[in-house]
Design a protein around this motif. Structure first.
Motif, PDB file in Angstrom:
ATOM      1  N   GLY A 130       0.816  -1.217   0.000  1.00 25.20           N
ATOM      2  CA  GLY A 130       0.000   0.000   0.000  1.00 25.20           C
ATOM      3  C   GLY A 130       0.842   1.255   0.000  1.00 25.20           C
ATOM      4  N   PHE A 131       1.964   1.232   0.735  1.00 25.07           N
ATOM      5  CA  PHE A 131       2.840   2.409   0.793  1.00 25.07           C
ATOM      6  C   PHE A 131       3.514   2.652  -0.551  1.00 25.07           C
ATOM      7  N   GLY A 136       3.748   5.621  -5.771  1.00 25.46           N
ATOM      8  CA  GLY A 136       3.544   5.635  -7.221  1.00 25.46           C
ATOM      9  C   GLY A 136       2.458   6.605  -7.637  1.00 25.46           C
ATOM     10  N   GLN A 137       1.357   6.613  -6.885  1.00 33.79           N
ATOM     11  CA  GLN A 137       0.282   7.553  -7.196  1.00 33.79           C
ATOM     12  C   GLN A 137       0.740   8.990  -7.006  1.00 33.79           C
ATOM     13  N   LEU A 138       1.590   9.225  -5.988  1.00 34.25           N
ATOM     14  CA  LEU A 138       2.119  10.568  -5.761  1.00 34.25           C
ATOM     15  C   LEU A 138       2.993  11.027  -6.926  1.00 34.25           C
ATOM     16  N   VAL A 139       3.813  10.117  -7.455  1.00 32.29           N
ATOM     17  CA  VAL A 139       4.662  10.472  -8.598  1.00 32.29           C
ATOM     18  C   VAL A 139       3.800  10.844  -9.804  1.00 32.29           C
ATOM     19  N   MET A 140       2.741  10.086 -10.050  1.00 27.51           N
ATOM     20  CA  MET A 140       1.846  10.394 -11.171  1.00 27.51           C
ATOM     21  C   MET A 140       1.147  11.736 -10.961  1.00 27.51           C
ATOM     22  N   GLY A 253      -5.632  11.325  -4.214  1.00 29.32           N
ATOM     23  CA  GLY A 253      -4.204  11.617  -4.286  1.00 29.32           C
ATOM     24  C   GLY A 253      -3.907  13.049  -4.694  1.00 29.32           C
ATOM     25  N   TYR A 254      -4.620  13.557  -5.668  1.00 31.92           N
ATOM     26  CA  TYR A 254      -4.320  14.875  -6.208  1.00 31.92           C
ATOM     27  C   TYR A 254      -4.803  15.988  -5.297  1.00 31.92           C
ATOM     28  N   ARG A 255      -5.912  15.776  -4.593  1.00 28.62           N
ATOM     29  CA  ARG A 255      -6.508  16.835  -3.780  1.00 28.62           C
ATOM     30  C   ARG A 255      -6.193  16.718  -2.292  1.00 28.62           C
ATOM     31  N   LEU A 256      -5.792  15.549  -1.817  1.00 28.13           N
ATOM     32  CA  LEU A 256      -5.561  15.365  -0.393  1.00 28.13           C
ATOM     33  C   LEU A 256      -4.110  15.022  -0.064  1.00 28.13           C
ATOM     34  N   ILE A 257      -3.553  14.035  -0.781  1.00 25.52           N
ATOM     35  CA  ILE A 257      -2.235  13.512  -0.415  1.00 25.52           C
ATOM     36  C   ILE A 257      -1.125  14.417  -0.936  1.00 25.52           C
ATOM     37  N   LYS A 317      17.702  16.610   5.102  1.00 19.34           N
ATOM     38  CA  LYS A 317      16.945  15.772   6.031  1.00 19.34           C
ATOM     39  C   LYS A 317      15.536  16.311   6.240  1.00 19.34           C
ATOM     40  N   GLY A 318      15.423  17.627   6.325  1.00 23.04           N
ATOM     41  CA  GLY A 318      14.104  18.214   6.520  1.00 23.04           C
ATOM     42  C   GLY A 318      13.155  17.884   5.389  1.00 23.04           C
ATOM     43  N   VAL A 319      13.640  17.967   4.143  1.00 19.74           N
ATOM     44  CA  VAL A 319      12.777  17.647   2.998  1.00 19.74           C
ATOM     45  C   VAL A 319      12.358  16.180   3.032  1.00 19.74           C
ATOM     46  N   VAL A 320      13.317  15.284   3.275  1.00 18.53           N
ATOM     47  CA  VAL A 320      13.013  13.846   3.285  1.00 18.53           C
ATOM     48  C   VAL A 320      12.108  13.496   4.460  1.00 18.53           C
ATOM     49  N   PHE A 321      12.423  14.017   5.648  1.00 19.64           N
ATOM     50  CA  PHE A 321      11.602  13.711   6.818  1.00 19.64           C
ATOM     51  C   PHE A 321      10.175  14.215   6.643  1.00 19.64           C
ATOM     52  N   GLY A 322      10.014  15.414   6.121  1.00 17.25           N
ATOM     53  CA  GLY A 322       8.671  15.946   5.923  1.00 17.25           C
ATOM     54  C   GLY A 322       7.860  15.123   4.946  1.00 17.25           C
ATOM     55  N   SER A 323       8.497  14.704   3.839  1.00 19.10           N
ATOM     56  CA  SER A 323       7.789  13.875   2.854  1.00 19.10           C
ATOM     57  C   SER A 323       7.397  12.536   3.454  1.00 19.10           C
ATOM     58  N   LEU A 324       8.297  11.920   4.219  1.00 21.83           N
ATOM     59  CA  LEU A 324       7.995  10.625   4.826  1.00 21.83           C
ATOM     60  C   LEU A 324       6.876  10.732   5.855  1.00 21.83           C
ATOM     61  N   ILE A 325       6.905  11.776   6.669  1.00 22.89           N
ATOM     62  CA  ILE A 325       5.842  11.947   7.668  1.00 22.89           C
ATOM     63  C   ILE A 325       4.489  12.094   6.990  1.00 22.89           C
ATOM     64  N   ALA A 326       4.419  12.899   5.932  1.00 20.04           N
ATOM     65  CA  ALA A 326       3.153  13.092   5.226  1.00 20.04           C
ATOM     66  C   ALA A 326       2.680  11.804   4.581  1.00 20.04           C
ATOM     67  N   LEU A 327       3.578  11.046   3.967  1.00 19.00           N
ATOM     68  CA  LEU A 327       3.193   9.794   3.314  1.00 19.00           C
ATOM     69  C   LEU A 327       2.698   8.767   4.329  1.00 19.00           C
TER      70      LEU A 327
END
Length: 374
Positions: A130-131, A136-140, A253-257, A317-327
């Motif tokens: 699922g992750f 993948g959906q985020l990349v699209m 994905g487009y409006r929330l994630i 680290k801030g960019v990567v950590f923020g993206s991981l937390i949101a995902l």
């Protein structure tokens, strides 16, 4: 038609104990003041219920409430000697057919059994799949956003930056300042014993800018904003807003994630800079009080003590950590079932997982950039 006859019950103790019931045994008669107390007291006084003779032929009206009252007094089985009006036979036949309600005990799952291990692997595989699907959906969605930026969710991104970034300035400043004070105070005590007071700038600068600042900001954001994102998506699942969005043709994905991931990827590096600054200010204040190091000396020596590469590593680290937390927060938010128990459990697991993922990512950064910035 309303039957005004009150329910009566007489118990005669002789060679053949006899219980005689009469009147109306319907709920509207049983709720009369004192009626139920008298009947219950008489039923409790009956000895050897199975051997007594029960005469219910005098009952004028009966419903399931009255029948259940007698059925419970009989121990949920028909007595051997029972006189009953034919029109009332149906009530007790139904009660006999229902039997005793047996609640099946849930099976006990031991954590050390093979089945528990197999279920754990299946759950982990399901979460990983699922992750990966979410990424993948985020990349699209990012590709679509780059192709058509004018139709992008700019309002959602701006709102999420405000909630996850601006509103987190207070707590990150407070915690960062206090961590800086504690770290500087404890380090100063040890360095002073060996005459290495000037090296406090090196220890404080490297630890805060390279490690503690990004990690501390990420943990605070994971507990504050990550839980908020998971709870928001979970409530939207409970209130069926997610299903309504799909019906309206609005993809999740487009409006929330995607807006949440972009917002945290933007706001986290800024929060890292803010947390670093507050921690260094706290460290300078403690160093001035403990060792007498002036603020001017601290600021002059800091650029030489901490190479610029460490600053860029902290921002990365801030960019990567923020993206991981949101995902992670979005992943668990979308998996919440439409009930309150799942909402609370999902939010808790989301925060714990986000903090764990951040620490793992920090360990990867430490290994990959072990020879950079020294």
């Amino acid at each position: 038609m309303h039957n005004s006859a009150s329910p009566t019950l007489s118990y005669t103790q002789n060679d053949q104990a006899t219980v005689i019931a009469a009147g109306s045994w319907q709920v509207r008669a049983l709720i009369d003041p004192g009626a139920m107390d008298k009947l219950t007291a008489t039923l409790r006084s009956v000895r050897k219920v199975d051997e007594a003779r029960w005469d219910l032929s005098g009952i004028e009206a009966l419903d399931y409430i009255g029948a259940q009252l007698l059925w419970n007094a009989w121990g949920k089985k028909r007595p051997a000697q029972l006189a009953l009006a034919p029109q009332h036979e149906t009530f007790f036949k139904r009660l006999e057919q229902t039997g005793t309600l047996q609640v099946k005990k849930p099976p006990q799952h031991r954590w050390y059994t093979f089945s528990a291990y197999l279920q754990f692997k299946l759950r982990m595989a399901d979460h990983m799949l699922g992750f990966i699907t979410l990424i993948g959906q985020l990349v699209m969605d990012m590709g679509r956003f780059i192709r058509q930026p004018q139709r992008g969710p700019w309002k959602e991104i701006s709102a999420n930056i405000f909630h996850t970034g601006y509103q987190a300035l207070g707590i990150t400043a407070l915690v960062g300042f206090l961590i800086g004070v504690v770290l500087s105070y404890l380090s100063a005590q040890q360095l002073h014993q060996f005459g290495g007071d000037i090296f406090l700038v090196n220890i404080l600068g490297m630890s805060v800018i390279r490690e503690l600042g990004p990690l501390l900001a990420a943990i605070l954001v994971a507990g504050r904003s990550g839980s908020s994102i998971t709870a928001q998506l979970g409530v939207m699942r409970v209130t069926e807003e997610l299903d309504a969005m799909l019906v309206m043709g609005l993809p999740h994905g487009y409006r929330l994630i995607m807006p949440k991931v972009i917002a945290l990827a933007i706001s986290m590096p800024l929060l890292v800079v803010w947390t670093d600054a507050m921690a260094l200010i706290g460290g300078m204040a403690a160093a001035n009080a403990e060792l007498g190091l002036s603020f001017k000396y601290f600021l002059r020596e800091l650029p030489d003590a901490v190479p610029l590469a460490n600053y860029w590593i902290g921002l990365g680290k801030g960019v990567v950590f923020g993206s991981l937390i949101a995902l992670v927060a979005c992943h668990f938010g979308l998996r919440i079932k439409p009930n309150t128990e799942s909402l609370g459990e999902g939010t808790t697991i989301s925060v714990v997982t986000a903090i764990t993922v951040v620490i793992l990512a920090d360990a990867v950064f430490a290994i990959v950039f072990s020879g950079v910035g020294f």
